[in-house]
Design a protein around this motif. Structure first.
Motif, mmCIF file in Angstrom:
data_model
loop_
_atom_site.group_PDB
_atom_site.id
_atom_site.type_symbol
_atom_site.label_atom_id
_atom_site.label_comp_id
_atom_site.label_asym_id
_atom_site.label_seq_id
_atom_site.Cartn_x
_atom_site.Cartn_y
_atom_site.Cartn_z
ATOM 1 N N GLY A 275 0.811 -1.213 0.000
ATOM 2 C CA GLY A 275 0.000 0.000 0.000
ATOM 3 C C GLY A 275 0.841 1.259 0.000
ATOM 4 O O GLY A 275 2.011 1.266 0.408
ATOM 5 N N GLU A 276 0.237 2.339 -0.434
ATOM 6 C CA GLU A 276 0.925 3.627 -0.531
ATOM 7 C C GLU A 276 1.486 4.083 0.800
ATOM 8 O O GLU A 276 2.557 4.699 0.863
ATOM 9 C CB GLU A 276 -0.045 4.680 -1.074
ATOM 10 C CG GLU A 276 0.582 6.052 -1.253
ATOM 11 C CD GLU A 276 -0.438 7.143 -1.477
ATOM 12 O OE1 GLU A 276 -0.122 8.116 -2.169
ATOM 13 O OE2 GLU A 276 -1.551 7.024 -0.936
ATOM 14 N N GLN A 277 0.779 3.792 1.894
ATOM 15 C CA GLN A 277 1.238 4.262 3.203
ATOM 16 C C GLN A 277 2.613 3.716 3.574
ATOM 17 O O GLN A 277 3.343 4.332 4.345
ATOM 18 C CB GLN A 277 0.208 3.897 4.284
ATOM 19 C CG GLN A 277 -1.158 4.545 4.104
ATOM 20 C CD GLN A 277 -1.087 6.061 4.102
ATOM 21 O OE1 GLN A 277 -0.324 6.653 4.854
ATOM 22 N NE2 GLN A 277 -1.899 6.692 3.267
ATOM 23 N N LYS A 278 2.992 2.547 3.022
ATOM 24 C CA LYS A 278 4.310 1.965 3.288
ATOM 25 C C LYS A 278 5.432 2.845 2.750
ATOM 26 O O LYS A 278 6.559 2.817 3.258
ATOM 27 C CB LYS A 278 4.401 0.576 2.653
ATOM 28 C CG LYS A 278 3.486 -0.473 3.260
ATOM 29 C CD LYS A 278 4.014 -0.987 4.582
ATOM 30 C CE LYS A 278 3.177 -2.162 5.074
ATOM 31 N NZ LYS A 278 3.633 -2.661 6.388
ATOM 32 N N LEU A 279 5.128 3.643 1.747
ATOM 33 C CA LEU A 279 6.160 4.488 1.142
ATOM 34 C C LEU A 279 6.603 5.600 2.080
ATOM 35 O O LEU A 279 7.680 6.164 1.906
ATOM 36 C CB LEU A 279 5.648 5.095 -0.168
ATOM 37 C CG LEU A 279 5.120 4.122 -1.227
ATOM 38 C CD1 LEU A 279 4.711 4.885 -2.473
ATOM 39 C CD2 LEU A 279 6.141 3.059 -1.561
ATOM 40 N N LYS A 280 5.772 5.916 3.062
ATOM 41 C CA LYS A 280 6.105 6.988 3.993
ATOM 42 C C LYS A 280 7.325 6.655 4.840
ATOM 43 O O LYS A 280 7.952 7.540 5.423
ATOM 44 C CB LYS A 280 4.913 7.289 4.901
ATOM 45 C CG LYS A 280 3.742 7.951 4.195
ATOM 46 C CD LYS A 280 2.611 8.276 5.154
ATOM 47 C CE LYS A 280 1.488 9.003 4.458
ATOM 48 N NZ LYS A 280 0.368 9.327 5.388
ATOM 49 N N ASN A 281 7.656 5.367 4.928
ATOM 50 C CA ASN A 281 8.813 4.954 5.727
ATOM 51 C C ASN A 281 10.129 5.094 4.966
ATOM 52 O O ASN A 281 11.198 4.928 5.557
ATOM 53 C CB ASN A 281 8.636 3.506 6.184
ATOM 54 C CG ASN A 281 7.422 3.328 7.077
ATOM 55 O OD1 ASN A 281 7.103 4.197 7.884
ATOM 56 N ND2 ASN A 281 6.732 2.202 6.943
ATOM 57 N N ALA A 282 10.059 5.359 3.669
ATOM 58 C CA ALA A 282 11.278 5.487 2.872
ATOM 59 C C ALA A 282 11.998 6.794 3.197
ATOM 60 O O ALA A 282 11.378 7.794 3.545
ATOM 61 C CB ALA A 282 10.938 5.429 1.392
ATOM 62 N N LEU A 283 13.312 6.763 3.070
ATOM 63 C CA LEU A 283 14.127 7.944 3.354
ATOM 64 C C LEU A 283 14.138 8.909 2.173
ATOM 65 O O LEU A 283 14.101 10.132 2.342
ATOM 66 C CB LEU A 283 15.554 7.523 3.701
ATOM 67 C CG LEU A 283 15.711 6.638 4.944
ATOM 68 C CD1 LEU A 283 17.166 6.217 5.105
ATOM 69 C CD2 LEU A 283 15.228 7.371 6.183
#
Length: 359
Positions: free
Chosen positions: A302-310
């Motif tokens: 899901g898109e929300q997982k991308l928020k953890n990327a640096l």
């Protein structure tokens, strides 16, 4: 060359950066965090909090053509609204419409006044769909058959009937007088109610009329995303977001050629927006988020997982596919596949998947 300044460097900012590059714009970014997702995709990065150093923002506004808030921080948006008269360029944002759209209870009351069809509130029988009143619809939302869970929820949630069907989306751009309705897209949702893929979708006249009706009653001056559930029996509006959306405008651009960022800038300078009628196109596009697992397998996330990327960078680009790679603990990618028809789209997408699997 036009210059735009973004306030916020996460998912919505990624979308605007992508469209800005296609339009040949220069992007300036302000974020209070030193490390943000799109930092390496912009030409100029300024690290400060506009609520603490407004004079810095005011100085930057003298040298850009427009400012676009692409943050979900409500305090930042409210403060920007307070100092808007001090800014030397247009702020491409409709604050009044945003305040209505961010509160799902307020927006649903607004829908009722203008006869917009929505899911039934507090249905007598399950399944129930529960979602927070504010914030992204995917965060904290869930479906349940257990009626006992419903009374325990506080006033921070809305309880609606759960409707099966396609989740579809439309963007509307307005200047307060006339309104442009974009291209429909399909939003693919996982079990956590988070979007993992966007694809093109056929034109829906009913949906387009409803979206235009909402925008005109809001007297929208900016961009708004409208989401609905469509099945064989009916179509119901589930939410609006009066801000620049993420994911869908990239698919709109690659399937129709319409750059919603360019349209947004034009809306603030024209008395009338042209091309209001439905866009007709046979081009196809999908955008999907993937993570590399065991044995080079690829799984949707899901898109929300991308928020953890640096941070993120362009991994590959040609006329048929584009791939962005996200830096972090896991190998995560966004694959954008394009084709003149469904057959060529599937072939190009398969090439992109194989590139990720075996590289």
């Amino acid at each position: 060359m036009k210059k735009i300044c973004l306030i916020g460097g996460m998912l919505q900012g990624f979308e605007v950066c992508y469209l800005a590059q296609k339009a040949g714009y220069e992007v300036h970014l302000i974020d209070k965090k030193k490390q943000v997702l799109i930092k390496d995709l912009v030409e100029h990065f300024y690290c400060f909090d506009i609520t603490i150093y407004p004079s810095k923002l005011i100085d930057i506004s003298k040298n850009v053509d427009a400012i676009i808030p692409v943050t979900e921080n409500f305090d930042t948006i409210k403060y920007l609204h307070e100092i808007v008269s001090n800014i030397h360029c247009p702020i491409l944002f409709d604050f009044d419409s945003y305040y209505i759209s961010r509160d799902k209870a307020v927006s649903k009351s607004f829908f009722a006044k203008i006869n917009v069809p929505t899911p039934i509130n507090r249905p007598y029988s399950p399944p129930y769909f529960v979602k927070p009143i504010t914030g992204s619809s995917s965060v904290g939302a869930f479906m349940t058959y257990d009626k006992k869970k419903i009374p325990n929820l506080d006033t921070d949630f809305i309880v609606e009937e759960y409707i099966e069907g396609n989740v579809i989306s439309l963007e509307v751009i307005g200047n307060g007088n006339t309104y442009y309705v974009g291209k429909e897209t399909k939003v693919h949702i996982n079990e956590s109610n988070d979007c993992y893929m966007i694809s093109t979708f056929s034109n829906n006249k009913t949906f387009r009329k409803i979206a235009h009706n909402i925008a005109s009653n809001l007297k929208l001056k900016g961009i708004m995303d409208v989401e609905a559930i469509q099945n064989k029996r009916n179509l119901k509006i589930i939410e609006i977001d009066a801000r620049f959306p993420s994911q869908t405008p990239i698919v709109v651009y690659n399937s129709s050629g319409i750059n919603l960022l360019e349209m947004l800038l034009e809306a603030f300078s024209l008395e009338e927006i042209t091309n209001f009628e439905c866009i007709s196109t046979e081009n196809q596009c999908t955008l999907e988020h993937l993570m590399k697992g065991k044995n080079n397998s690829l799984v949707h996330i899901g898109e929300q997982k991308l928020k953890n990327a640096l941070t993120c960078k362009l991994y590959h680009a040609d006329e048929t596919i584009e791939i962005f790679e996200y830096m972090g603990s896991n190998k995560i990618y966004t694959l954008i596949s394009k084709g003149v028809n469904e057959k060529s789209l599937c072939a190009n997408r398969e090439c992109g998947l194989n590139m990720l699997k075996y590289n």
